[in-house]
Design an enzyme around this catalytic site. Sequence first.
Site, PDB file in Angstrom:
ATOM      1  N   GLN A 110       0.847  -1.197   0.000  1.00 16.93           N
ATOM      2  CA  GLN A 110       0.000   0.000   0.000  1.00 16.93           C
ATOM      3  C   GLN A 110       0.880   1.244   0.000  1.00 16.93           C
ATOM      4  OE1 GLN A 110      -3.356  -0.233   3.012  1.00 16.93           O
ATOM      5  NE2 GLN A 110      -2.360  -2.192   3.428  1.00 16.93           N
ATOM      6  N   HIS A 128      -1.517   1.410  -4.173  1.00 15.07           N
ATOM      7  CA  HIS A 128      -1.987   2.798  -4.079  1.00 15.07           C
ATOM      8  C   HIS A 128      -1.082   3.753  -4.841  1.00 15.07           C
ATOM      9  CE1 HIS A 128      -4.316   1.501  -0.246  1.00 15.07           C
ATOM     10  NE2 HIS A 128      -4.891   1.115  -1.352  1.00 15.07           N
ATOM     11  N   CYS A 136      -0.742  13.103 -16.675  1.00 12.22           N
ATOM     12  CA  CYS A 136      -1.599  14.277 -16.886  1.00 12.22           C
ATOM     13  C   CYS A 136      -2.966  14.005 -16.280  1.00 12.22           C
ATOM     14  CB  CYS A 136      -1.744  14.561 -18.382  1.00 12.22           C
ATOM     15  SG  CYS A 136      -2.955  15.855 -18.743  1.00 12.22           S
ATOM     16  N   CYS A 139      -5.410  14.159 -19.900  1.00 19.79           N
ATOM     17  CA  CYS A 139      -5.302  13.148 -20.964  1.00 19.79           C
ATOM     18  C   CYS A 139      -4.683  11.847 -20.445  1.00 19.79           C
ATOM     19  CB  CYS A 139      -4.483  13.692 -22.135  1.00 19.79           C
ATOM     20  SG  CYS A 139      -2.721  13.794 -21.791  1.00 19.79           S
TER      21      CYS A 139
HETATM   22  C1  BV8 Z   1     -12.115   3.010  -3.939  1.00 22.65           C
HETATM   23  C2  BV8 Z   1      -2.413   6.912  -1.391  1.00 22.65           C
HETATM   24  C3  BV8 Z   1     -13.953   3.094  -5.261  1.00 22.65           C
HETATM   25  C4  BV8 Z   1      -2.640   8.333  -1.014  1.00 22.65           C
HETATM   26  C5  BV8 Z   1      -4.106   5.743  -0.118  1.00 22.65           C
HETATM   27  C6  BV8 Z   1     -15.765  -0.103   1.861  1.00 22.65           C
HETATM   28  C7  BV8 Z   1     -16.075   0.255   3.130  1.00 22.65           C
HETATM   29  C8  BV8 Z   1     -15.733   1.544   3.578  1.00 22.65           C
HETATM   30  C9  BV8 Z   1     -15.049   2.454   2.774  1.00 22.65           C
HETATM   31  C10 BV8 Z   1     -14.733   2.073   1.530  1.00 22.65           C
HETATM   32  C11 BV8 Z   1     -15.104   0.817   1.072  1.00 22.65           C
HETATM   33  N1  BV8 Z   1     -14.657   0.731  -0.188  1.00 22.65           N
HETATM   34  C12 BV8 Z   1     -14.034   1.885  -0.535  1.00 22.65           C
HETATM   35  C13 BV8 Z   1     -14.082   2.710   0.514  1.00 22.65           C
HETATM   36  C14 BV8 Z   1     -13.514   4.043   0.535  1.00 22.65           C
HETATM   37  C15 BV8 Z   1     -12.012   4.069   0.792  1.00 22.65           C
HETATM   38  C16 BV8 Z   1     -11.700   3.517   2.149  1.00 22.65           C
HETATM   39  O1  BV8 Z   1     -11.350   2.381   2.320  1.00 22.65           O
HETATM   40  N2  BV8 Z   1     -11.814   4.427   3.134  1.00 22.65           N
HETATM   41  C17 BV8 Z   1     -11.436   4.043   4.512  1.00 22.65           C
HETATM   42  C18 BV8 Z   1     -10.700   5.219   5.135  1.00 22.65           C
HETATM   43  C19 BV8 Z   1     -12.647   3.641   5.258  1.00 22.65           C
HETATM   44  N3  BV8 Z   1     -11.287   3.331  -0.241  1.00 22.65           N
HETATM   45  C20 BV8 Z   1     -11.029   4.013  -1.383  1.00 22.65           C
HETATM   46  O2  BV8 Z   1     -11.369   5.152  -1.606  1.00 22.65           O
HETATM   47  C21 BV8 Z   1     -10.262   3.234  -2.449  1.00 22.65           C
HETATM   48  N4  BV8 Z   1     -10.870   3.451  -3.724  1.00 22.65           N
HETATM   49  O3  BV8 Z   1     -12.740   2.352  -3.160  1.00 22.65           O
HETATM   50  O4  BV8 Z   1     -12.585   3.390  -5.136  1.00 22.65           O
HETATM   51  C22 BV8 Z   1     -14.183   2.862  -6.625  1.00 22.65           C
HETATM   52  C23 BV8 Z   1     -14.647   1.624  -6.925  1.00 22.65           C
HETATM   53  C24 BV8 Z   1     -14.991   1.398  -8.212  1.00 22.65           C
HETATM   54  C25 BV8 Z   1     -14.853   2.428  -9.137  1.00 22.65           C
HETATM   55  C26 BV8 Z   1     -14.327   3.679  -8.791  1.00 22.65           C
HETATM   56  C27 BV8 Z   1     -13.948   3.898  -7.506  1.00 22.65           C
HETATM   57  C28 BV8 Z   1      -8.827   3.792  -2.615  1.00 22.65           C
HETATM   58  C29 BV8 Z   1      -8.099   3.768  -1.351  1.00 22.65           C
HETATM   59  C30 BV8 Z   1      -6.654   4.237  -1.569  1.00 22.65           C
HETATM   60  C31 BV8 Z   1      -6.431   5.597  -0.947  1.00 22.65           C
HETATM   61  N5  BV8 Z   1      -5.012   5.962  -1.041  1.00 22.65           N
HETATM   62  N6  BV8 Z   1      -2.800   6.096  -0.266  1.00 22.65           N
HETATM   63  C32 BV8 Z   1      -1.495   8.885  -0.223  1.00 22.65           C
HETATM   64  O5  BV8 Z   1      -0.603   8.141   0.153  1.00 22.65           O
HETATM   65  O6  BV8 Z   1      -1.529  10.099  -0.002  1.00 22.65           O
HETATM   66  S1  BV8 Z   1      -4.591   4.929   1.337  1.00 22.65           S
HETATM   67  C33 BV8 Z   1      -3.295   5.236   2.460  1.00 22.65           C
HETATM   68  O7  BV8 Z   1      -3.833   5.016   3.724  1.00 22.65           O
HETATM   69  C34 BV8 Z   1      -2.137   4.249   2.363  1.00 22.65           C
HETATM   70  O8  BV8 Z   1      -1.795   3.914   1.070  1.00 22.65           O
HETATM   71  C35 BV8 Z   1      -2.668   3.052   3.126  1.00 22.65           C
HETATM   72  O9  BV8 Z   1      -3.408   2.240   2.304  1.00 22.65           O
HETATM   73  C36 BV8 Z   1      -3.616   3.676   4.082  1.00 22.65           C
HETATM   74  C37 BV8 Z   1      -2.915   3.706   5.361  1.00 22.65           C
HETATM   75  O10 BV8 Z   1      -2.964   2.518   5.885  1.00 22.65           O
HETATM   76  P1  BV8 Z   1      -1.669   1.779   6.502  1.00 22.65           P
HETATM   77  O11 BV8 Z   1      -0.621   1.622   5.467  1.00 22.65           O
HETATM   78  O12 BV8 Z   1      -2.228   0.613   7.165  1.00 22.65           O
HETATM   79  O13 BV8 Z   1      -1.090   2.851   7.550  1.00 22.65           O
HETATM   80  P2  BV8 Z   1      -1.715   3.286   8.955  1.00 22.65           P
HETATM   81  O14 BV8 Z   1      -1.002   4.509   9.342  1.00 22.65           O
HETATM   82  O15 BV8 Z   1      -3.200   3.285   8.886  1.00 22.65           O
HETATM   83  O16 BV8 Z   1      -1.288   2.088   9.935  1.00 22.65           O
HETATM   84  C38 BV8 Z   1       0.076   1.858  10.182  1.00 22.65           C
HETATM   85  C39 BV8 Z   1       0.118   0.554  10.948  1.00 22.65           C
HETATM   86  O17 BV8 Z   1       1.498   0.194  11.121  1.00 22.65           O
HETATM   87  C40 BV8 Z   1      -0.504   0.648  12.350  1.00 22.65           C
HETATM   88  O18 BV8 Z   1      -1.344  -0.483  12.544  1.00 22.65           O
HETATM   89  C41 BV8 Z   1       0.705   0.599  13.293  1.00 22.65           C
HETATM   90  O19 BV8 Z   1       0.406  -0.084  14.480  1.00 22.65           O
HETATM   91  C42 BV8 Z   1       1.707  -0.188  12.474  1.00 22.65           C
HETATM   92  N7  BV8 Z   1       3.118   0.103  12.771  1.00 22.65           N
HETATM   93  C43 BV8 Z   1       3.666   1.275  13.200  1.00 22.65           C
HETATM   94  N8  BV8 Z   1       5.028   1.134  13.321  1.00 22.65           N
HETATM   95  C44 BV8 Z   1       5.314  -0.152  12.966  1.00 22.65           C
HETATM   96  C45 BV8 Z   1       4.103  -0.798  12.591  1.00 22.65           C
HETATM   97  N9  BV8 Z   1       4.058  -2.083  12.165  1.00 22.65           N
HETATM   98  C46 BV8 Z   1       5.257  -2.759  12.115  1.00 22.65           C
HETATM   99  N10 BV8 Z   1       6.461  -2.188  12.438  1.00 22.65           N
HETATM  100  C47 BV8 Z   1       6.524  -0.904  12.875  1.00 22.65           C
HETATM  101  N11 BV8 Z   1       7.716  -0.371  13.175  1.00 22.65           N
HETATM  102 ZN    ZN Z   2      -2.380  15.881 -20.947  1.00 21.05          ZN
END
Ligand code: BV8
Ligand code: ZN
Length: 278
Positions: A110, A128, A136, A139
């Site tokens: 991710q 992601h 773009c 386009c």
């Molecule tokens: C889509 C790029 C639809 C951007 C990212 C169903 C139910 C509910 C909601 C939805 C659903 N389906 C879709 C949705 C909406 C949405 C979604 O899921 N929302 C959530 C918030 C509820 N999903 C979408 O919008 C997706 N697209 O569904 O399109 C569609 C379908 C058909 C046709 C057209 C459209 C797209 C989602 C992608 C968004 N982009 N990233 C950017 O980076 O700026 S998501 C972004 O957040 C990351 O990429 C990652 O995926 C997410 C973060 O999560 P994690 O990586 O898990 O990080 P987090 O900080 O949360 O956790 C860190 C973990 O690490 C913790 O648990 C911590 O304890 C642990 N940790 C900390 N230190 C350590 C460690 N572990 C090990 N070692 C350590 N040292």
């Molecule tokens: Zn263009």
Amino acid sequence: MEPEPIPDLAEATALARAARRVVVLSGAGLSAASGVPTFREAQTGLWERYSPEQLATEDAFRSDPELVWSWYQWRARLIRSCTPNAGHLAVAAWQRRLAASGDSLTIATQNVDDLHERAGAEVLAHLHGSLFEYRCADCGAPAEHDPGAAPEGDAGSAPDLESMRRVAPPSCAACGVGMLRPGIVWFGEMLPAGALERTLAALQHCDLAVVVGTSATVQPAASLPYAALGVGAAVVEVNPEVTEFSTAASVHLRGAAGQVLPALVRAYDGPHGHHRPD
Ligand code: BV8
Ligand code: ZN
């Protein structure tokens, strides 16, 4: 000082030793030890300081392209100042070991950083997108762009949006109309073509999946580990915290990726393991 013993490591090691087709699903926690902010962690997480709605959606980009472009340029430069950590290096080593014996380790992440690749690993899918790909917004033509050098000293610390240096996104050389946007999957956007399908196919053929450093809150990525469980494969979760997925995991190694993954690979190599010099 001997590192704390990691509960259940022996169980996970036995699974690792027996595995021939491994899939690693990684999230922001894997890159945390490299200095890359995660998303949801209190205080330090990006989404704690910035709202995804304000920065990680196409609407946000359309309504304030300079803000969104500049924020992603800051993140890209920050990643340039980071290096892969022991967790990334362990995954890359494990991938080489399995390839050397005709087996496989596949990575789907991710993360939008390039730390897996800089650790020498091959990545099947950036679910992601990537901070270092551009296209773009109109386009769709892919474009090259250099986000610039890594920031000096603490310039890497998160800018407040008000004082952040704003630059306009370059315009598209192909259509001459559109603006360039980062090759990132914003909320509400589809994942890159084929990324989900390739990852699902790998999970449906795996005998072990390792879910590392993800809170398992963003869909559809958060549902992927269930595809491995669905074919009877074991799933090892590596995360110091309990997550949405923890109750379903075969083994939950509660520790940091930088400690747990090297231990898992060392144990895999261990006395009776498959020790082969690199
Ligand atoms: C889509 C790029 C639809 C951007 C990212 C169903 C139910 C509910 C909601 C939805 C659903 N389906 C879709 C949705 C909406 C949405 C979604 O899921 N929302 C959530 C918030 C509820 N999903 C979408 O919008 C997706 N697209 O569904 O399109 C569609 C379908 C058909 C046709 C057209 C459209 C797209 C989602 C992608 C968004 N982009 N990233 C950017 O980076 O700026 S998501 C972004 O957040 C990351 O990429 C990652 O995926 C997410 C973060 O999560 P994690 O990586 O898990 O990080 P987090 O900080 O949360 O956790 C860190 C973990 O690490 C913790 O648990 C911590 O304890 C642990 N940790 C900390 N230190 C350590 C460690 N572990 C090990 N070692 C350590 N040292
Ligand atoms: Zn263009």
